[in-house]
Scaffold this motif. Structure first.
Motif, PDB file in Angstrom:
ATOM      1  N   UNK A 108       0.841  -1.132   0.014  1.00 20.99           N
ATOM      2  CA  UNK A 108      -0.167   0.114   0.118  1.00 20.99           C
ATOM      3  C   UNK A 108       0.797   1.160   0.133  1.00 20.99           C
ATOM      4  N   UNK A 109       2.130   1.144  -0.012  1.00 21.53           N
ATOM      5  CA  UNK A 109       2.918   2.482  -0.165  1.00 21.53           C
ATOM      6  C   UNK A 109       3.248   2.903  -1.343  1.00 21.53           C
ATOM      7  N   UNK A 110       3.312   4.362  -1.470  1.00 22.68           N
ATOM      8  CA  UNK A 110       3.888   4.497  -3.171  1.00 22.68           C
ATOM      9  C   UNK A 110       5.233   4.439  -3.237  1.00 22.68           C
ATOM     10  N   UNK A 111       5.567   4.141  -4.476  1.00 19.47           N
ATOM     11  CA  UNK A 111       6.967   3.975  -4.702  1.00 19.47           C
ATOM     12  C   UNK A 111       7.461   5.697  -5.102  1.00 19.47           C
ATOM     13  N   UNK A 112       8.720   5.779  -4.555  1.00 18.73           N
ATOM     14  CA  UNK A 112       9.148   7.363  -4.609  1.00 18.73           C
ATOM     15  C   UNK A 112      10.418   7.384  -5.542  1.00 18.73           C
TER      16      UNK A 112
ATOM     17  N   UNK B 121      15.944   6.273   6.296  1.00 16.64           N
ATOM     18  CA  UNK B 121      15.561   5.128   5.378  1.00 16.64           C
ATOM     19  C   UNK B 121      15.837   3.865   6.252  1.00 16.64           C
ATOM     20  N   UNK B 122      15.210   2.826   5.984  1.00 20.59           N
ATOM     21  CA  UNK B 122      15.314   1.300   6.525  1.00 20.59           C
ATOM     22  C   UNK B 122      15.130   0.558   5.256  1.00 20.59           C
ATOM     23  N   UNK B 123      16.187  -0.308   5.550  1.00 28.35           N
ATOM     24  CA  UNK B 123      16.355  -1.542   4.386  1.00 28.35           C
ATOM     25  C   UNK B 123      15.044  -2.586   4.442  1.00 28.35           C
TER      26      UNK B 123
ATOM     27  N   UNK C 254      18.408  -3.629  -7.199  1.00 25.25           N
ATOM     28  CA  UNK C 254      19.033  -3.219  -6.020  1.00 25.25           C
ATOM     29  C   UNK C 254      18.103  -3.237  -4.929  1.00 25.25           C
ATOM     30  N   UNK C 255      18.656  -2.715  -3.796  1.00 22.99           N
ATOM     31  CA  UNK C 255      17.946  -2.753  -2.454  1.00 22.99           C
ATOM     32  C   UNK C 255      16.811  -1.842  -2.246  1.00 22.99           C
ATOM     33  N   UNK C 256      15.727  -2.192  -1.563  1.00 23.64           N
ATOM     34  CA  UNK C 256      14.697  -1.458  -1.366  1.00 23.64           C
ATOM     35  C   UNK C 256      14.705  -1.051  -0.090  1.00 23.64           C
ATOM     36  N   UNK C 257      14.338   0.220   0.145  1.00 21.52           N
ATOM     37  CA  UNK C 257      14.217   1.011   1.531  1.00 21.52           C
ATOM     38  C   UNK C 257      12.552   1.698   1.667  1.00 21.52           C
ATOM     39  N   UNK C 258      12.461   1.814   2.992  1.00 24.70           N
ATOM     40  CA  UNK C 258      11.290   2.584   3.318  1.00 24.70           C
ATOM     41  C   UNK C 258      11.573   3.556   3.789  1.00 24.70           C
ATOM     42  N   UNK C 259      10.858   4.734   3.547  1.00 23.88           N
ATOM     43  CA  UNK C 259      11.364   6.452   4.080  1.00 23.88           C
ATOM     44  C   UNK C 259      10.231   6.763   5.088  1.00 23.88           C
ATOM     45  N   UNK C 260      11.049   7.003   6.201  1.00 17.36           N
ATOM     46  CA  UNK C 260      10.168   7.574   7.443  1.00 17.36           C
ATOM     47  C   UNK C 260      10.460   9.234   7.475  1.00 17.36           C
ATOM     48  N   UNK C 261       9.449   9.757   7.893  1.00 18.77           N
ATOM     49  CA  UNK C 261       9.341  11.202   8.237  1.00 18.77           C
ATOM     50  C   UNK C 261       9.806  11.530   9.649  1.00 18.77           C
ATOM     51  N   UNK C 262      10.757  12.019  10.041  1.00 23.12           N
ATOM     52  CA  UNK C 262      11.104  12.427  11.485  1.00 23.12           C
ATOM     53  C   UNK C 262      10.776  13.587  11.929  1.00 23.12           C
ATOM     54  N   UNK C 263      10.413  13.596  12.999  1.00 23.67           N
ATOM     55  CA  UNK C 263      10.324  15.150  13.691  1.00 23.67           C
ATOM     56  C   UNK C 263      11.657  15.776  13.507  1.00 23.67           C
TER      57      UNK C 263
ATOM     58  N   UNK D 206       9.587   3.503  13.582  1.00 24.21           N
ATOM     59  CA  UNK D 206       8.132   3.556  13.588  1.00 24.21           C
ATOM     60  C   UNK D 206       7.525   5.059  13.362  1.00 24.21           C
ATOM     61  N   UNK D 207       8.236   6.024  12.807  1.00 23.75           N
ATOM     62  CA  UNK D 207       7.943   7.337  12.491  1.00 23.75           C
ATOM     63  C   UNK D 207       7.039   7.000  11.069  1.00 23.75           C
ATOM     64  N   UNK D 208       6.247   8.070  10.932  1.00 21.98           N
ATOM     65  CA  UNK D 208       5.170   7.989   9.604  1.00 21.98           C
ATOM     66  C   UNK D 208       6.007   7.459   8.471  1.00 21.98           C
ATOM     67  N   UNK D 209       5.502   6.773   7.715  1.00 21.89           N
ATOM     68  CA  UNK D 209       6.219   6.388   6.538  1.00 21.89           C
ATOM     69  C   UNK D 209       5.713   7.341   5.234  1.00 21.89           C
ATOM     70  N   UNK D 210       6.611   7.691   4.584  1.00 21.98           N
ATOM     71  CA  UNK D 210       6.393   8.676   3.449  1.00 21.98           C
ATOM     72  C   UNK D 210       6.261   7.512   1.957  1.00 21.98           C
ATOM     73  N   UNK D 211       6.982   6.580   1.840  1.00 20.50           N
ATOM     74  CA  UNK D 211       6.822   5.679   0.972  1.00 20.50           C
ATOM     75  C   UNK D 211       8.045   4.574   0.562  1.00 20.50           C
TER      76      UNK D 211
END
Length: 136
Positions: free
Chosen positions: A13-17, A46-48, A61-70, A126-131
């Motif tokens: 359900x996450x968008x590819x960036x 980013x987290x692998x 290539x590797x795939x990462x999830x991107x999180x929005x930090x405060x 656990x921060x909000x996910x951007x994609x």
């Protein structure tokens, strides 16, 4: 093998960036695992992604999830990065790289690892996910 990763199911359900650029990494195993990346003018964490909780990964290539930090989390992450870089630990992907001290000892690195154990990054995961994005 690798402790701080996301399972492939996290991509659902996450968008590819696109146009994501890694700025620095905090963990490495045959390539960056976690760190800060720039997306849409904002620095994020980013987290692998792996297929089986870190034992192996099939993404090339590797795939990462991107999180929005405060702002506070990001400031702390940069403080950690600069401290480790000053101790001579690789991680800078940006230019110019962080300053490096002339001589560092094992005690300084141990003190840094005590100050910032890997578990402190759990909050970032656990921060909000951007994609998600693929390694360039």
């Amino acid at each position: 093998m690798v402790d701080i990763v996301h399972a492939a199911s996290r991509l659902s359900g996450l968008p590819e960036l696109s146009e994501v650029r890694k700025v620095w990494f905090s963990d490495w195993y045959d390539g960056p695992i976690t760190g800060v990346a720039l997306y849409d003018g904002r620095e994020c964490w980013f987290v692998m992604v792996t297929n089986d909780d870190g034992e192996h990964w099939d993404f090339e290539p590797r795939v990462y999830v991107l999180h929005r930090l405060t702002g506070e989390q990001l400031a702390r992450a940069w403080e950690m990065h600069r401290s480790f870089a000053e101790a001579g630990i690789p991680g800078c992907l940006h230019s110019p790289p962080c300053a490096v001290a002339d001589a560092t000892g094992g005690e300084m690195v141990k003190a840094l690892r005590d100050r910032w154990p890997p578990e402190h990054e759990d909050d970032y995961m656990n921060a909000p996910v951007v994609g998600w994005f693929r390694d360039a």
